[in-house]
Scaffold this motif. Sequence first.
Motif, PDB file in Angstrom:
ATOM      1  N   SER A  18      18.552  -4.908  28.255  1.00 23.07           N
ATOM      2  CA  SER A  18      17.686  -6.096  28.166  1.00 23.07           C
ATOM      3  C   SER A  18      18.501  -7.382  28.051  1.00 23.07           C
ATOM      4  O   SER A  18      18.019  -8.451  28.406  1.00 23.07           O
ATOM      5  CB  SER A  18      16.705  -5.977  27.002  1.00 23.07           C
ATOM      6  OG  SER A  18      17.387  -6.039  25.772  1.00 23.07           O
ATOM      7  N   ALA A  19      19.752  -7.285  27.585  1.00 22.76           N
ATOM      8  CA  ALA A  19      20.609  -8.463  27.459  1.00 22.76           C
ATOM      9  C   ALA A  19      21.239  -8.870  28.792  1.00 22.76           C
ATOM     10  O   ALA A  19      21.835  -9.940  28.894  1.00 22.76           O
ATOM     11  CB  ALA A  19      21.705  -8.202  26.434  1.00 22.76           C
ATOM     12  N   THR A  20      21.109  -8.015  29.799  1.00 23.39           N
ATOM     13  CA  THR A  20      21.660  -8.317  31.125  1.00 23.39           C
ATOM     14  C   THR A  20      20.551  -8.222  32.179  1.00 23.39           C
ATOM     15  O   THR A  20      20.551  -7.337  33.033  1.00 23.39           O
ATOM     16  CB  THR A  20      22.809  -7.339  31.472  1.00 23.39           C
ATOM     17  OG1 THR A  20      22.347  -5.994  31.285  1.00 23.39           O
ATOM     18  CG2 THR A  20      24.028  -7.572  30.599  1.00 23.39           C
ATOM     19  N   PRO A  21      19.589  -9.141  32.109  1.00 22.34           N
ATOM     20  CA  PRO A  21      18.415  -9.048  32.988  1.00 22.34           C
ATOM     21  C   PRO A  21      18.722  -9.188  34.471  1.00 22.34           C
ATOM     22  O   PRO A  21      17.971  -8.670  35.303  1.00 22.34           O
ATOM     23  CB  PRO A  21      17.509 -10.180  32.505  1.00 22.34           C
ATOM     24  CG  PRO A  21      18.426 -11.136  31.826  1.00 22.34           C
ATOM     25  CD  PRO A  21      19.527 -10.314  31.248  1.00 22.34           C
ATOM     26  N   SER A  22      19.826  -9.822  34.826  1.00 16.40           N
ATOM     27  CA  SER A  22      20.127 -10.011  36.249  1.00 16.40           C
ATOM     28  C   SER A  22      20.585  -8.718  36.919  1.00 16.40           C
ATOM     29  O   SER A  22      20.654  -8.650  38.148  1.00 16.40           O
ATOM     30  CB  SER A  22      21.201 -11.084  36.423  1.00 16.40           C
ATOM     31  OG  SER A  22      22.402 -10.670  35.805  1.00 16.40           O
ATOM     32  N   GLU A  23      20.879  -7.683  36.135  1.00 14.89           N
ATOM     33  CA  GLU A  23      21.347  -6.429  36.712  1.00 14.89           C
ATOM     34  C   GLU A  23      20.242  -5.405  36.956  1.00 14.89           C
ATOM     35  O   GLU A  23      20.508  -4.301  37.419  1.00 14.89           O
ATOM     36  CB  GLU A  23      22.446  -5.838  35.830  1.00 14.89           C
ATOM     37  CG  GLU A  23      23.688  -6.732  35.810  1.00 14.89           C
ATOM     38  CD  GLU A  23      24.843  -6.117  35.080  1.00 14.89           C
ATOM     39  OE1 GLU A  23      25.079  -4.898  35.238  1.00 14.89           O
ATOM     40  OE2 GLU A  23      25.515  -6.856  34.340  1.00 14.89           O
ATOM     41  N   TRP A  24      18.997  -5.738  36.632  1.00 21.67           N
ATOM     42  CA  TRP A  24      17.875  -4.862  36.956  1.00 21.67           C
ATOM     43  C   TRP A  24      17.571  -4.982  38.445  1.00 21.67           C
ATOM     44  O   TRP A  24      17.628  -6.067  39.012  1.00 21.67           O
ATOM     45  CB  TRP A  24      16.626  -5.268  36.175  1.00 21.67           C
ATOM     46  CG  TRP A  24      16.662  -4.900  34.722  1.00 21.67           C
ATOM     47  CD1 TRP A  24      17.029  -5.712  33.697  1.00 21.67           C
ATOM     48  CD2 TRP A  24      16.296  -3.654  34.137  1.00 21.67           C
ATOM     49  NE1 TRP A  24      16.926  -5.033  32.499  1.00 21.67           N
ATOM     50  CE2 TRP A  24      16.476  -3.768  32.744  1.00 21.67           C
ATOM     51  CE3 TRP A  24      15.842  -2.441  34.655  1.00 21.67           C
ATOM     52  CZ2 TRP A  24      16.210  -2.727  31.868  1.00 21.67           C
ATOM     53  CZ3 TRP A  24      15.575  -1.403  33.791  1.00 21.67           C
ATOM     54  CH2 TRP A  24      15.759  -1.549  32.415  1.00 21.67           C
ATOM     55  N   VAL A  25      17.260  -3.874  39.095  1.00 24.55           N
ATOM     56  CA  VAL A  25      16.854  -3.897  40.500  1.00 24.55           C
ATOM     57  C   VAL A  25      15.490  -3.215  40.620  1.00 24.55           C
ATOM     58  O   VAL A  25      15.225  -2.223  39.952  1.00 24.55           O
ATOM     59  CB  VAL A  25      17.879  -3.211  41.431  1.00 24.55           C
ATOM     60  CG1 VAL A  25      19.166  -4.002  41.489  1.00 24.55           C
ATOM     61  CG2 VAL A  25      18.153  -1.791  41.018  1.00 24.55           C
ATOM     62  N   ASP A  26      14.655  -3.785  41.463  1.00 25.84           N
ATOM     63  CA  ASP A  26      13.344  -3.190  41.716  1.00 25.84           C
ATOM     64  C   ASP A  26      13.494  -2.037  42.689  1.00 25.84           C
ATOM     65  O   ASP A  26      14.313  -2.072  43.606  1.00 25.84           O
ATOM     66  CB  ASP A  26      12.388  -4.233  42.292  1.00 25.84           C
ATOM     67  CG  ASP A  26      12.055  -5.322  41.291  1.00 25.84           C
ATOM     68  OD1 ASP A  26      11.998  -5.009  40.087  1.00 25.84           O
ATOM     69  OD2 ASP A  26      11.864  -6.478  41.706  1.00 25.84           O
ATOM     70  N   ALA A  27      12.680  -1.004  42.483  1.00 27.01           N
ATOM     71  CA  ALA A  27      12.756   0.183  43.341  1.00 27.01           C
ATOM     72  C   ALA A  27      11.388   0.855  43.403  1.00 27.01           C
ATOM     73  O   ALA A  27      10.493   0.562  42.608  1.00 27.01           O
ATOM     74  CB  ALA A  27      13.797   1.159  42.800  1.00 27.01           C
ATOM     75  N   ILE A  28      11.265   1.763  44.353  1.00 25.98           N
ATOM     76  CA  ILE A  28      10.064   2.572  44.523  1.00 25.98           C
ATOM     77  C   ILE A  28      10.485   4.040  44.417  1.00 25.98           C
ATOM     78  O   ILE A  28      11.505   4.441  44.996  1.00 25.98           O
ATOM     79  CB  ILE A  28       9.406   2.333  45.904  1.00 25.98           C
ATOM     80  CG1 ILE A  28       9.077   0.851  46.115  1.00 25.98           C
ATOM     81  CG2 ILE A  28       8.170   3.209  46.094  1.00 25.98           C
ATOM     82  CD1 ILE A  28       7.969   0.326  45.218  1.00 25.98           C
ATOM     83  N   VAL A  29       9.706   4.831  43.704  1.00 23.20           N
ATOM     84  CA  VAL A  29      10.006   6.263  43.574  1.00 23.20           C
ATOM     85  C   VAL A  29       9.657   6.943  44.895  1.00 23.20           C
ATOM     86  O   VAL A  29       8.528   6.858  45.363  1.00 23.20           O
ATOM     87  CB  VAL A  29       9.215   6.903  42.408  1.00 23.20           C
ATOM     88  CG1 VAL A  29       9.476   8.399  42.343  1.00 23.20           C
ATOM     89  CG2 VAL A  29       9.567   6.237  41.094  1.00 23.20           C
ATOM     90  N   GLU A  30      10.638   7.604  45.494  1.00 26.89           N
ATOM     91  CA  GLU A  30      10.408   8.357  46.732  1.00 26.89           C
ATOM     92  C   GLU A  30       9.983   9.783  46.428  1.00 26.89           C
ATOM     93  O   GLU A  30       9.141  10.340  47.106  1.00 26.89           O
ATOM     94  CB  GLU A  30      11.683   8.400  47.582  1.00 26.89           C
ATOM     95  CG  GLU A  30      11.926   7.169  48.374  1.00 26.89           C
ATOM     96  CD  GLU A  30      13.066   7.351  49.360  1.00 26.89           C
ATOM     97  OE1 GLU A  30      13.764   8.389  49.334  1.00 26.89           O
ATOM     98  OE2 GLU A  30      13.261   6.435  50.171  1.00 26.89           O
ATOM     99  N   ARG A  31      10.633  10.365  45.427  1.00 26.15           N
ATOM    100  CA  ARG A  31      10.350  11.765  45.094  1.00 26.15           C
ATOM    101  C   ARG A  31      10.544  11.953  43.595  1.00 26.15           C
ATOM    102  O   ARG A  31      11.465  11.417  43.004  1.00 26.15           O
ATOM    103  CB  ARG A  31      11.303  12.671  45.881  1.00 26.15           C
ATOM    104  CG  ARG A  31      10.992  14.127  45.798  1.00 26.15           C
ATOM    105  CD  ARG A  31      11.857  14.982  46.725  1.00 26.15           C
ATOM    106  NE  ARG A  31      13.265  14.961  46.338  1.00 26.15           N
ATOM    107  CZ  ARG A  31      14.241  14.443  47.072  1.00 26.15           C
ATOM    108  NH1 ARG A  31      13.973  13.892  48.237  1.00 26.15           N
ATOM    109  NH2 ARG A  31      15.489  14.474  46.656  1.00 26.15           N
ATOM    110  N   ALA A  32       9.660  12.716  42.986  1.00 22.96           N
ATOM    111  CA  ALA A  32       9.767  13.025  41.560  1.00 22.96           C
ATOM    112  C   ALA A  32       9.409  14.493  41.354  1.00 22.96           C
ATOM    113  O   ALA A  32       8.349  14.933  41.782  1.00 22.96           O
ATOM    114  CB  ALA A  32       8.831  12.138  40.744  1.00 22.96           C
ATOM    115  N   ASP A  33      10.302  15.227  40.718  1.00 22.87           N
ATOM    116  CA  ASP A  33      10.084  16.642  40.441  1.00 22.87           C
ATOM    117  C   ASP A  33      10.000  16.825  38.928  1.00 22.87           C
ATOM    118  O   ASP A  33      11.015  16.785  38.232  1.00 22.87           O
ATOM    119  CB  ASP A  33      11.218  17.480  41.020  1.00 22.87           C
ATOM    120  CG  ASP A  33      10.987  18.968  40.910  1.00 22.87           C
ATOM    121  OD1 ASP A  33      10.096  19.394  40.145  1.00 22.87           O
ATOM    122  OD2 ASP A  33      11.702  19.724  41.584  1.00 22.87           O
ATOM    123  N   ALA A  34       8.792  17.016  38.425  1.00 25.48           N
ATOM    124  CA  ALA A  34       8.574  17.143  36.983  1.00 25.48           C
ATOM    125  C   ALA A  34       9.202  18.401  36.402  1.00 25.48           C
ATOM    126  O   ALA A  34       9.541  18.440  35.223  1.00 25.48           O
ATOM    127  CB  ALA A  34       7.080  17.116  36.675  1.00 25.48           C
TER     128      ALA A  34
END
Length: 115
Positions: A45-61
């Motif tokens: 949270s102290a380095t907000p510029s390093e977050w990147v937006d993404a979309i989940v392509e695949r999730a295996d529970a």
Amino acid sequence: MSTPLNHLPPSQVRERSACMCAHGAVCSSFASGHGLHLIQARLASATPSEWVDAIVERADAVTGELVVRTLEGDAHTLWNATGAALEAAAGTPVALHVRYGVLAVGRTQFNVARV
């Protein structure tokens, strides 16, 4: 009179330690992909510029593995033992902090390991 100390060799101690998530309980480890440590969350949270937006392509529970693709097109294969794959189904927008290994699904954050 003092009690004699029982010395356990390092190999025996390593064999006995196991994360509780491997046994179906709450995660008791802060290793990559396990429980999110407070310091890890604060650093992310102290380095907000390093977050990147993404979309989940695949999730295996079952395996805890997720594949997320950033908006720039980079794919990241991640693993989490605490339920990130249950929270983030395919198509879910997420935020990934690559440097500190944090995946944000809505307001919930997960410690992730890169596979």
